[in-house]
Design a protein around this motif. Structure first.
Motif, PDB file in Angstrom:
ATOM      1  N   GLU A 241       0.846  -1.191   0.000  1.00 25.38           N
ATOM      2  CA  GLU A 241       0.000   0.000   0.000  1.00 25.38           C
ATOM      3  C   GLU A 241       0.882   1.241   0.000  1.00 25.38           C
ATOM      4  O   GLU A 241       1.844   1.310   0.773  1.00 25.38           O
ATOM      5  N   PRO A 242       0.669   2.240  -0.853  1.00 20.67           N
ATOM      6  CA  PRO A 242      -0.440   2.358  -1.815  1.00 20.67           C
ATOM      7  C   PRO A 242      -0.250   1.480  -3.054  1.00 20.67           C
ATOM      8  O   PRO A 242      -1.221   1.035  -3.644  1.00 20.67           O
ATOM      9  N   ASP A 243       1.005   1.248  -3.467  1.00 18.45           N
ATOM     10  CA  ASP A 243       1.259   0.348  -4.585  1.00 18.45           C
ATOM     11  C   ASP A 243       2.657  -0.221  -4.421  1.00 18.45           C
ATOM     12  O   ASP A 243       3.481   0.292  -3.667  1.00 18.45           O
ATOM     13  N   LYS A 244       2.935  -1.310  -5.154  1.00 15.36           N
ATOM     14  CA  LYS A 244       4.186  -2.039  -4.977  1.00 15.36           C
ATOM     15  C   LYS A 244       5.405  -1.182  -5.286  1.00 15.36           C
ATOM     16  O   LYS A 244       6.379  -1.163  -4.532  1.00 15.36           O
ATOM     17  N   LEU A 245       5.380  -0.436  -6.365  1.00 11.39           N
ATOM     18  CA  LEU A 245       6.543   0.335  -6.789  1.00 11.39           C
ATOM     19  C   LEU A 245       6.901   1.416  -5.766  1.00 11.39           C
ATOM     20  O   LEU A 245       8.068   1.607  -5.424  1.00 11.39           O
ATOM     21  N   LYS A 249      10.479   1.452  -3.544  1.00 11.11           N
ATOM     22  CA  LYS A 249      11.435   2.551  -3.651  1.00 11.11           C
ATOM     23  C   LYS A 249      11.889   3.028  -2.272  1.00 11.11           C
ATOM     24  O   LYS A 249      13.001   3.532  -2.110  1.00 11.11           O
ATOM     25  N   ILE A 250      11.018   2.866  -1.286  1.00  5.54           N
ATOM     26  CA  ILE A 250      11.347   3.285   0.080  1.00  5.54           C
ATOM     27  C   ILE A 250      12.044   2.158   0.850  1.00  5.54           C
ATOM     28  O   ILE A 250      13.029   2.382   1.562  1.00  5.54           O
ATOM     29  N   ILE A 251      11.554   0.937   0.689  1.00  8.25           N
ATOM     30  CA  ILE A 251      12.013  -0.150   1.543  1.00  8.25           C
ATOM     31  C   ILE A 251      13.350  -0.741   1.089  1.00  8.25           C
ATOM     32  O   ILE A 251      14.156  -1.183   1.917  1.00  8.25           O
ATOM     33  N   LEU A 252      13.616  -0.744  -0.218  1.00  5.85           N
ATOM     34  CA  LEU A 252      14.867  -1.357  -0.697  1.00  5.85           C
ATOM     35  C   LEU A 252      16.113  -0.679  -0.130  1.00  5.85           C
ATOM     36  O   LEU A 252      17.027  -1.369   0.345  1.00  5.85           O
ATOM     37  N   PRO A 253      16.214   0.666  -0.137  1.00  8.69           N
ATOM     38  CA  PRO A 253      17.395   1.287   0.493  1.00  8.69           C
ATOM     39  C   PRO A 253      17.530   0.952   1.973  1.00  8.69           C
ATOM     40  O   PRO A 253      18.634   0.759   2.475  1.00  8.69           O
ATOM     41  N   ARG A 254      16.381   0.855   2.690  1.00  4.01           N
ATOM     42  CA  ARG A 254      16.446   0.527   4.117  1.00  4.01           C
ATOM     43  C   ARG A 254      16.992  -0.894   4.323  1.00  4.01           C
ATOM     44  O   ARG A 254      17.748  -1.147   5.268  1.00  4.01           O
ATOM     45  N   LEU A 255      16.621  -1.791   3.448  1.00  5.34           N
ATOM     46  CA  LEU A 255      17.091  -3.167   3.582  1.00  5.34           C
ATOM     47  C   LEU A 255      18.568  -3.287   3.231  1.00  5.34           C
ATOM     48  O   LEU A 255      19.289  -4.101   3.814  1.00  5.34           O
ATOM     49  N   VAL A 256      19.029  -2.490   2.275  1.00  9.24           N
ATOM     50  CA  VAL A 256      20.467  -2.455   1.960  1.00  9.24           C
ATOM     51  C   VAL A 256      21.240  -1.901   3.157  1.00  9.24           C
ATOM     52  O   VAL A 256      22.318  -2.397   3.519  1.00  9.24           O
ATOM     53  N   GLU A 257      20.696  -0.877   3.787  1.00  5.47           N
ATOM     54  CA  GLU A 257      21.321  -0.319   4.993  1.00  5.47           C
ATOM     55  C   GLU A 257      21.433  -1.383   6.083  1.00  5.47           C
ATOM     56  O   GLU A 257      22.443  -1.446   6.810  1.00  5.47           O
ATOM     57  N   THR A 258      20.417  -2.228   6.194  1.00  2.64           N
ATOM     58  CA  THR A 258      20.431  -3.283   7.205  1.00  2.64           C
ATOM     59  C   THR A 258      21.579  -4.252   6.962  1.00  2.64           C
ATOM     60  O   THR A 258      22.264  -4.674   7.910  1.00  2.64           O
TER      61      THR A 258
END
Length: 320
Positions: A241-245, A249-258
């Protein structure tokens, strides 16, 4: 014999002072190690679940997201985690040797593995380094690699805020296509006596490399079947939500940071464990040396006394 015993006595005092220093350093390293290991272990479960999520996200449309885009490698960036100080045994030498060995033939480390296939790199690959720790910076200068940044002010137990400048730099450079692949070189904490040097790909997000990383993480609560539950989740099982893209775009950088943050924690825990063990070995060696020096001192002193008695007896016999 008098001069000899005095020299031994000075040596005993010197070794004793050294033993006090190494014992104190061992205790300090042990305290830091407990804190660093606790931080690394506490984040492993989260990091493992994040990596599992990345495995599933890496199966999505790669053309729409820069961090998932796989392209032939012309330039490679290595984030090298080392320490700022020595006196930690083979901690720095192991990760530096491992990195040097891999970078001696960068074409191998630059290969992309995609579902049992390989995307071969260009014939010549340029290598740049981000040095985290003074020893890594020294290695880069010595080997002639271009070091684009150096971070030497990390705390003994890094916080996420300490790692963010490193991750932001890496992500920005990859999105701008300045680099085609980014690898993190760190020391994985196994136990107080075992630490393993590793190189892992962080960008582009790769299903193959993430699964290898997940397999290498030792979750403390292995008996819990949570691992199977997270691994069985497919991309369609997530609700965006609201859509996959927008979410990706927000979650991928956070996961790389992890990923990079966890590498920093593992490296910190390994460093303090290696330093504690090195100082313990030094203290044990000093104790053994003191024992041998005391024995030699007593022998020399006894020999001196025996010689003096012999001289007195000889003089008395001469007078008689």
């Amino acid at each position: 014999m008098g001069v000899n015993t005095k020299a031994i006595k000075r040596r005993i005092k010197s070794v004793g002072n050294t033993k006090k220093i190494t014992k104190a350093m061992e205790m300090v390293a042990a305290a830091k190690m407990r804190k660093a290991v606790e931080a690394a272990l506490n984040t492993r479960t989260y990091a493992s679940m994040a990596w599992n999520l990345l495995v599933n996200l890496s199966k999505t449309e790669k053309t729409q997201l820069a961090l998932l885009e796989t392209r032939p490698v012309k330039k490679l960036l290595v984030i090298l985690f080392t320490s700022n100080r020595g006196l930690c045994g083979s901690f720095n030498s192991n990760i530096i040797k491992k990195t040097a060995l891999q970078l001696a033939n960068p074409e191998n480390i630059s290969r992309h593995r995609i579902k049992n296939k390989e995307l071969a790199p260009n014939e010549k690959v340029e290598v740049d380094v981000i040095g985290v720790g003074k020893k890594g910076a020294d290695f880069s200068h010595k080997m002639g690699y271009n070091m684009i940044a150096s971070f030497t002010n990390l705390t003994d137990t890094p916080q996420l805020s300490d790692i963010l400048p490193i991750t932001r730099l890496a992500i920005d450079e990859y999105e701008k296509k300045h680099y085609d692949k980014i690898v993190v070189a760190y020391t994985d904490y196994k136990s107080a006596v075992i630490q393993t040097a590793k190189l892992r790909q962080v960008l582009p997000i790769s299903e193959f490399d993430l699964e290898k990383m997940i397999a290498g993480v030792n979750i403390v609560e292995e008996k819990i079947d949570s691992k199977n539950k997270t691994n069985n989740l497919e991309l369609n099982d997530y609700l965006f939500e609201p859509d996959k893209l927008s979410v990706l775009k927000i979650i991928l950088p956070r996961l790389v940071e992890t990923q990079i943050y966890q590498a920093g924690l593992e490296s910190s825990a390994s460093e303090h464990s290696a330093r504690m063990l090195a100082m313990r070995n030094a203290s044990d060696a000093a104790r053994d040396m003191l024992s041998e020096l005391n024995l030699n001192y007593n022998k020399a002193r006894q020999a001196g006394i025996t010689q003096e008695i012999a001289e007195i007896a000889g003089g008395a016999a001469a007078l008689g």
